[in-house]
Motif scaffolding. Structure first.
Motif, short mmCIF file in Angstrom:
data_model
loop_
_atom_site.label_atom_id
_atom_site.label_comp_id
_atom_site.label_asym_id
_atom_site.label_seq_id
_atom_site.Cartn_x
_atom_site.Cartn_y
_atom_site.Cartn_z
N LEU A 2 0.82 -1.34 0.14
CA LEU A 2 0.03 0.06 0.03
C LEU A 2 0.70 1.12 -0.17
O LEU A 2 1.92 1.31 0.75
N GLN A 41 -7.58 1.49 -3.95
CA GLN A 41 -8.61 0.42 -3.87
C GLN A 41 -8.30 -0.62 -4.57
O GLN A 41 -8.26 -1.85 -4.11
N ALA A 44 -5.58 -2.38 -2.34
CA ALA A 44 -6.20 -3.15 -1.23
C ALA A 44 -6.77 -4.40 -1.86
O ALA A 44 -6.93 -5.29 -0.98
N LEU A 65 -8.83 0.44 7.37
CA LEU A 65 -7.83 0.95 6.82
C LEU A 65 -7.33 2.25 7.16
O LEU A 65 -6.24 2.65 7.40
#
Length: 307
Positions: A2, A41, A44, A65
């Motif tokens: 991330l 997104q 993730a 998150l």
């Protein structure tokens, strides 16, 4: 993996509510923010957003998150501060959110800092009751705030508070007001007076309300709403209101007004510096904070002693 910058955008969306607000705060275009959030997104692998008309709402997974992102961003800031401390150089940008009157404490320090640390850039902006929010959003690095001693601010665990200065709140009256002939402030005598101050229930306005209730047993007619010192003094000098102002504002210097100290007991407010604990070891921030505290200790309280 991330991306941390995209996580920052997610936390900003959580705090600010809209993509447009995030874009304005961080000087991005809305399309850039939307693109980066879409990339997050995908990273993730689960839905983070859902559309509600034109508003982008966070899913439950996104809220999870956000909680982790706050911890990660805090750790990154702590690591950056410790690396800067290891290097030892007082350089970079320190952004300060400060309320109007406190610029009298800050301004002399800026000149000294500029001369002693040419690699340091200090940026300031005036905030009214919003400095702590700016600090928590990482919009600034240091906040200078005030609190009434009878209504101290909450102390969130992630923030470090330090008392910088204590001062009296002063009653400011039109020179021709009957109460101006009295040797000390007589709050009960002002029950029928028109008051000027900040919005009711917030900051300066709340202090006026609390003082009138505590010392006079009444709720003031807070008719004129402004926290601007010059505007308040203009209203008072014109005979249109009475108000409370701190010693730092030096209201006794304004023409057409009379200043009286509140006693038995006095109304005290504290000026504080606040920083995120994760950034405290950063040399630039630590230097600005320490120099501000040192200057206040050296110069003492403002030179004012109203009757």
């Amino acid at each position: 993996m991330l991306d941390l910058q995209r996580l920052r955008l997610l936390t900003e969306l959580h705090r600010r509510g809209t993509v447009t607000a995030v874009a304005e705060a961080l000087s991005y275009s809305p399309s850039t923010v939307s693109h980066q959030l879409a990339a997050l997104q995908r990273e993730a692998g689960v839905p983070l957003f859902e559309r509600d008309g034109r508003v982008l709402r966070l899913t439950e997974a996104a809220h999870v998150l956000v909680r982790h992102a706050d911890v990660l961003l805090d750790r990154v800031e702590r690591a950056e501060a410790e690396m800067a401390a290891a290097a030892g150089a007082v350089t970079g940008v320190v952004r300060i959110s400060v309320f109007q009157t406190a610029t009298r404490l800050l301004a002399p320090v800026l000149a000294d800092l500029s001369a002693r640390h040419p690699g340091l850039r200090v940026e300031t902006r005036i905030e009214i009751d919003q400095a702590l929010g700016a600090l928590e959003r990482r919009d600034c690095d240091l906040a200078v705030v005030w609190e009434d001693e009878h209504a101290p601010r909450p102390r969130p665990a992630g923030l470090a508070f330090e008392v910088l200065h204590e001062e009296h709140m002063l009653l400011v009256l039109p020179a021709g007001h009957p109460a101006a002939a009295l040797p000390h402030a007589d709050i009960p005598a002002l029950e029928s007076a028109v008051w000027a101050g900040g919005p009711p229930g917030f900051g300066h306005g709340r202090t006026i309300q609390d003082t009138c209730r505590r010392y006079g047993g009444f709720t003031p007619d807070l008719r004129h709403h402004t926290a601007d010192e010059a505007a308040l003094l203009t209203l008072v000098a014109a005979g249109q209101a009475v108000t409370l102002l701190p010693e730092l504002a030096h209201p006794e210097r304004a023409p057409g007004v009379v200043v009286r100290r509140i006693t038995d007991p006095p109304v005290i407010r504290r000026v504080l510096t606040v920083a995120r604990r994760a950034s405290l070891s950063r040399p630039a921030l630590a230097t600005v904070r320490a120099e501000l505290a040192r200057a206040v200790r050296r110069d003492g309280a403002p030179d004012t002693d109203p009757p």
